[in-house]
Design a protein around this motif. Structure first.
Motif, PDB file in Angstrom:
ATOM      1  N   PHE A 351     -20.610  23.176 -47.278  1.00 43.02           N
ATOM      2  CA  PHE A 351     -19.886  24.242 -47.971  1.00 43.02           C
ATOM      3  C   PHE A 351     -18.838  23.670 -48.921  1.00 43.02           C
ATOM      4  N   ALA A 352     -18.349  22.466 -48.659  1.00 43.70           N
ATOM      5  CA  ALA A 352     -17.438  21.818 -49.602  1.00 43.70           C
ATOM      6  C   ALA A 352     -18.150  21.525 -50.918  1.00 43.70           C
ATOM      7  N   LEU A 353     -19.383  21.030 -50.827  1.00 43.59           N
ATOM      8  CA  LEU A 353     -20.166  20.787 -52.039  1.00 43.59           C
ATOM      9  C   LEU A 353     -20.459  22.083 -52.783  1.00 43.59           C
ATOM     10  N   MET A 354     -20.810  23.123 -52.028  1.00 44.56           N
ATOM     11  CA  MET A 354     -21.072  24.410 -52.666  1.00 44.56           C
ATOM     12  C   MET A 354     -19.808  24.979 -53.306  1.00 44.56           C
ATOM     13  N   GLY A 355     -18.667  24.713 -52.660  1.00 42.73           N
ATOM     14  CA  GLY A 355     -17.403  25.156 -53.231  1.00 42.73           C
ATOM     15  C   GLY A 355     -17.108  24.456 -54.544  1.00 42.73           C
ATOM     16  N   MET A 356     -17.395  23.172 -54.613  1.00 41.09           N
ATOM     17  CA  MET A 356     -17.189  22.426 -55.850  1.00 41.09           C
ATOM     18  C   MET A 356     -18.047  22.997 -56.970  1.00 41.09           C
ATOM     19  N   ALA A 357     -19.318  23.265 -56.665  1.00 39.60           N
ATOM     20  CA  ALA A 357     -20.227  23.789 -57.684  1.00 39.60           C
ATOM     21  C   ALA A 357     -19.807  25.178 -58.158  1.00 39.60           C
ATOM     22  N   GLY A 358     -19.533  26.065 -57.198  1.00 40.24           N
ATOM     23  CA  GLY A 358     -19.194  27.439 -57.568  1.00 40.24           C
ATOM     24  C   GLY A 358     -17.872  27.560 -58.289  1.00 40.24           C
ATOM     25  N   PHE A 359     -16.860  26.820 -57.840  1.00 44.30           N
ATOM     26  CA  PHE A 359     -15.536  26.917 -58.468  1.00 44.30           C
ATOM     27  C   PHE A 359     -15.548  26.307 -59.867  1.00 44.30           C
ATOM     28  N   MET A 360     -16.220  25.177 -60.036  1.00 43.31           N
ATOM     29  CA  MET A 360     -16.316  24.560 -61.359  1.00 43.31           C
ATOM     30  C   MET A 360     -17.068  25.458 -62.333  1.00 43.31           C
ATOM     31  N   ALA A 361     -18.173  26.051 -61.861  1.00 45.43           N
ATOM     32  CA  ALA A 361     -18.972  26.910 -62.738  1.00 45.43           C
ATOM     33  C   ALA A 361     -18.177  28.115 -63.206  1.00 45.43           C
ATOM     34  N   ALA A 362     -17.459  28.769 -62.292  1.00 45.95           N
ATOM     35  CA  ALA A 362     -16.710  29.971 -62.657  1.00 45.95           C
ATOM     36  C   ALA A 362     -15.484  29.644 -63.501  1.00 45.95           C
ATOM     37  N   THR A 363     -14.841  28.518 -63.242  1.00 48.73           N
ATOM     38  CA  THR A 363     -13.641  28.148 -63.986  1.00 48.73           C
ATOM     39  C   THR A 363     -13.966  27.762 -65.417  1.00 48.73           C
ATOM     40  N   LEU A 364     -15.000  26.964 -65.587  1.00 52.40           N
ATOM     41  CA  LEU A 364     -15.372  26.492 -66.922  1.00 52.40           C
ATOM     42  C   LEU A 364     -16.382  27.402 -67.607  1.00 52.40           C
ATOM     43  N   ASN A 365     -16.909  28.379 -66.873  1.00 58.18           N
ATOM     44  CA  ASN A 365     -17.997  29.221 -67.391  1.00 58.18           C
ATOM     45  C   ASN A 365     -19.160  28.347 -67.858  1.00 58.18           C
ATOM     46  N   ALA A 366     -19.489  27.363 -67.035  1.00 58.05           N
ATOM     47  CA  ALA A 366     -20.551  26.406 -67.363  1.00 58.05           C
ATOM     48  C   ALA A 366     -21.414  26.191 -66.130  1.00 58.05           C
ATOM     49  N   PRO A 367     -22.289  27.143 -65.798  1.00 60.32           N
ATOM     50  CA  PRO A 367     -23.049  27.044 -64.547  1.00 60.32           C
ATOM     51  C   PRO A 367     -23.994  25.857 -64.483  1.00 60.32           C
ATOM     52  N   LEU A 368     -24.696  25.572 -65.568  1.00 56.57           N
ATOM     53  CA  LEU A 368     -25.663  24.477 -65.530  1.00 56.57           C
ATOM     54  C   LEU A 368     -24.967  23.126 -65.432  1.00 56.57           C
ATOM     55  N   ALA A 369     -23.869  22.953 -66.156  1.00 56.18           N
ATOM     56  CA  ALA A 369     -23.119  21.696 -66.074  1.00 56.18           C
ATOM     57  C   ALA A 369     -22.568  21.490 -64.672  1.00 56.18           C
ATOM     58  N   ALA A 370     -22.069  22.557 -64.048  1.00 54.47           N
ATOM     59  CA  ALA A 370     -21.540  22.445 -62.684  1.00 54.47           C
ATOM     60  C   ALA A 370     -22.639  22.080 -61.698  1.00 54.47           C
ATOM     61  N   LEU A 371     -23.790  22.708 -61.828  1.00 54.02           N
ATOM     62  CA  LEU A 371     -24.914  22.431 -60.929  1.00 54.02           C
ATOM     63  C   LEU A 371     -25.320  20.965 -60.997  1.00 54.02           C
ATOM     64  N   LEU A 372     -25.530  20.473 -62.219  1.00 54.97           N
ATOM     65  CA  LEU A 372     -25.997  19.097 -62.366  1.00 54.97           C
ATOM     66  C   LEU A 372     -24.909  18.095 -62.011  1.00 54.97           C
ATOM     67  N   ALA A 373     -23.655  18.445 -62.247  1.00 55.07           N
ATOM     68  CA  ALA A 373     -22.565  17.537 -61.885  1.00 55.07           C
ATOM     69  C   ALA A 373     -22.534  17.300 -60.377  1.00 55.07           C
ATOM     70  N   VAL A 374     -22.619  18.368 -59.608  1.00 57.53           N
ATOM     71  CA  VAL A 374     -22.564  18.231 -58.148  1.00 57.53           C
ATOM     72  C   VAL A 374     -23.816  17.532 -57.628  1.00 57.53           C
ATOM     73  N   VAL A 375     -24.975  17.838 -58.208  1.00 55.41           N
ATOM     74  CA  VAL A 375     -26.213  17.181 -57.780  1.00 55.41           C
ATOM     75  C   VAL A 375     -26.132  15.672 -58.023  1.00 55.41           C
ATOM     76  N   GLU A 376     -25.674  15.289 -59.213  1.00 57.80           N
ATOM     77  CA  GLU A 376     -25.592  13.860 -59.529  1.00 57.80           C
ATOM     78  C   GLU A 376     -24.483  13.158 -58.754  1.00 57.80           C
ATOM     79  N   LEU A 377     -23.332  13.808 -58.605  1.00 60.15           N
ATOM     80  CA  LEU A 377     -22.231  13.174 -57.897  1.00 60.15           C
ATOM     81  C   LEU A 377     -22.567  12.916 -56.431  1.00 60.15           C
ATOM     82  N   SER A 378     -23.274  13.858 -55.808  1.00 56.85           N
ATOM     83  CA  SER A 378     -23.640  13.695 -54.398  1.00 56.85           C
ATOM     84  C   SER A 378     -24.981  13.008 -54.216  1.00 56.85           C
ATOM     85  N   ASN A 379     -25.743  12.899 -55.318  1.00 55.41           N
ATOM     86  CA  ASN A 379     -27.070  12.270 -55.283  1.00 55.41           C
ATOM     87  C   ASN A 379     -28.010  12.970 -54.302  1.00 55.41           C
TER      88      ASN A 379
END
Length: 552
Positions: A351-379
């Motif tokens: 849920f920490a990872l999901m929190g990072m993705a969801g909060f980044m996406a909503a804050t920056l209004n950049a859902p795809l960038a947030a998704l790929l950032a968390v996927v790559e950062l956590s591998n």
């Protein structure tokens, strides 16, 4: 390179500029580590300092930032991603050197002295400035310089996080806000180079690989949707509170603002040391104390306040790093709260990872960038579907119920910095004048009227440019026949005074020069105004806007 087409020359420059940008970001990162080694036992660990030291450290850092800013000029202290977005629109990504100098020095000091900031803001600024400087020194068309500056941004982010795919999407979704193949390829090459260089220095680690493999199945989808809704509310509160702070304090002197930010950071750091610095310490602490809701909530509040005051009051640094930290803490808190409502087993790290993705996406209004950032950062590719649920619900709640937008655009609005252009101008900015100009013309120096008519009659496929020497220089006129719509077919010669345009300009500048009279032409020069390369008529621009054709 003046046309909106993929060119090998621009790709080569993107590789070169990306390499230099990545090296600059690596020097920036090493400078932070070197400075922290003087007073921290472990990099980024402010718990090793006493409470009084944590209180005084940000104040000392701000004094050093202000001293350097005083030497260069306080108005050059503006930096970061919003400033880069502004410069991309008003000057095609060319950034003043003193702003970049303040970003480097101020960013190193701020990130070393406990402010809740990220490295990606300085990385974006340094990358864009480096590549923009390269393009301007080579006298490239301004539309190519803009693309090259975006390449520097991608290389900077890739060097900062070792996430080339997320860097490309971030540039397209947040910086350029458009997807064009002729931009995508050089940006992609720059991101690859940036990632390769950072791997050669720091290894292949992405930064969040300490997270265990996700174990989220269909039974967790409803909790993830609820978590996303909570994150959307938190992101909206974050953005709007940040804007309120900027609006309230923007008339205060920069010295006062930065000192207030230092006192707030030091005071909160006195009680919550894990909230200081970049996101890694806060994330580690939240995972280690995932069963203590009250402690995590206080950490979340401290990190939240530290970040909005540091960014809102103008401390040089990035916002994405703290956003990831806040998202991780919020995700852990959300997991603990949802456990009390819905039965089931929940891993706080997931849920920490999901929190990072969801909060980044909503804050920056950049859902795809947030998704790929968390996927790559956590591998971890396995978290794509769960993260999409969290991102979708957070963006939906933030946008529909709170009218939330990208935090960068909200900052630009409240600071009254331009980042939009009229549709016509935006379209014309993508084409350099050298890609649209006509090069066949006759140049006559102060000819008599009968000579003008004779040359126009004999040279049907050429334009006639008239040079008239003056004491203060030369003036140029564009000559053409004017045939009346009604009456006898009598032709008269009309001379339009021509405006000079540099070979670096775009059709937007040509349109501005001709838009008022809606006729005539501009001439294109290289280096000196008497070195004429070609000309562009208003009819060419009109034809392009109506039919998409550059040449008549």
């Amino acid at each position: 390179m003046a046309l909106p087409k993929t060119s090998w020359q621009l790709c080569l420059l993107a590789i070169l500029g990306g390499a230099v940008s990545a090296l600059l970001v690596i020097v920036f990162t090493l400078s932070i580590d070197l400075l922290q080694q003087f007073y921290l036992t472990k990099l980024g660990d402010y718990t090793s300092l006493s409470g009084i030291s944590r209180l005084l450290l940000p104040i000392i850092g701000v004094c050093a930032i202000l001293l350097f800013a005083w030497l260069t000029g306080y108005h050059y202290l503006r930096a970061g991603i919003p400033f880069v977005l502004h410069r991309l629109k008003v000057s095609y990504g060319i950034i003043p050197f003193k702003n970049t100098l303040n970003q480097f020095v101020g960013g190193v000091i701020a990130l070393s002295t406990g402010f809740s900031l990220g490295k990606e803001g300085p990385a974006v600024h340094l990358g864009a400035a480096c590549c923009g400087y390269l393009g301007s020194k080579l006298h490239l068309p301004f539309n190519s310089i803009r693309t090259l500056a975006a390449c520097g941004v991608a290389a900077g982010i890739a060097a900062c996080f070792n996430t080339p795919v997320a860097a490309v999407i971030f540039v397209m979704e947040v910086i350029l806000r458009e997807y064009k193949v002729h931009m995508f390829i050089p940006v992609m090459l720059a991101a690859i180079v940036g990632s390769m260089i950072t791997q050669s220095f720091f290894g292949p680690s992405h930064g969040l690989e300490f997270f265990s493999n996700v174990s989220l199945g269909p039974e967790h989808y409803l909790p993830l949707i609820l978590l996303g809704a909570l994150l959307g509310c938190l992101a909206s509160a974050f953005n709007h509170q940040l804007v309120l702070i900027i609006k309230h304090f923007q008339r205060w002197h920069i010295v006062t603002r930065l000192l207030i930010a230092a006192v707030i950071t030091g005071t909160l750091g006195y009680f919550a040391p894990y909230a200081m610095g970049i996101d890694s310490s806060a994330i580690s602490f939240s995972l280690a104390n995932q069963d203590q809701l009250s402690v995590l909530f206080l950490l979340l509040l401290a990190k939240f306040l530290m970040t909005i005051f540091a960014i809102g009051l103008g401390v040089p640094g990035g916002i994405v790093g703290p956003i990831l930290g806040i998202g991780a803490i919020a995700g852990t808190c959300g997991a603990l709260m949802i456990m009390n409502v819905l039965p089931g087993e929940y891993a706080a790290s997931d849920f920490a990872l999901m929190g990072m993705a969801g909060f980044m996406a909503a804050t920056l209004n950049a859902p795809l960038a947030a998704l790929l950032a968390v996927v790559e950062l956590s591998n971890q590719v396995e978290l794509i579907v769960p993260a999409m649920l969290s991102i979708a619900s957070s963006c939906l709640v933030a946008g529909q119920f709170f009218r939330n937008r990208s935090v960068f655009l909200m900052q630009l609005d409240v600071l009254k910095l331009s980042y939009r252009k009229p549709p016509i101008e935006s379209s014309l900015q993508k084409i350099g004048v050298t890609g649209a100009m006509k090069t066949e013309f006759d140049l006559l120096e102060n000819p008599p009227p009968e000579a003008i008519a004779r040359v126009l009659t004999s040279a049907k496929n050429k334009a006639l440019i008239i040079k008239k020497p003056r004491q203060t220089g030369c003036e140029y006129y564009f000559a053409e026949f004017n045939t009346p719509n009604q009456g006898p077919p009598a032709e008269t010669v009309v001379k339009h005074k021509m405006t000079p345009l540099s070979s670096q300009e775009t059709l937007a500048e040509a349109y501005q020069a001709l838009g008022e009279q809606r006729c005539g032409a501009v001439y294109i020069y290289h280096r000196t105004e008497d070195n004429i390369l070609g000309y562009i008529t208003f009819e060419q621009i009109r034809r392009y806007l109506l039919e998409g054709k550059l040449r008549s």
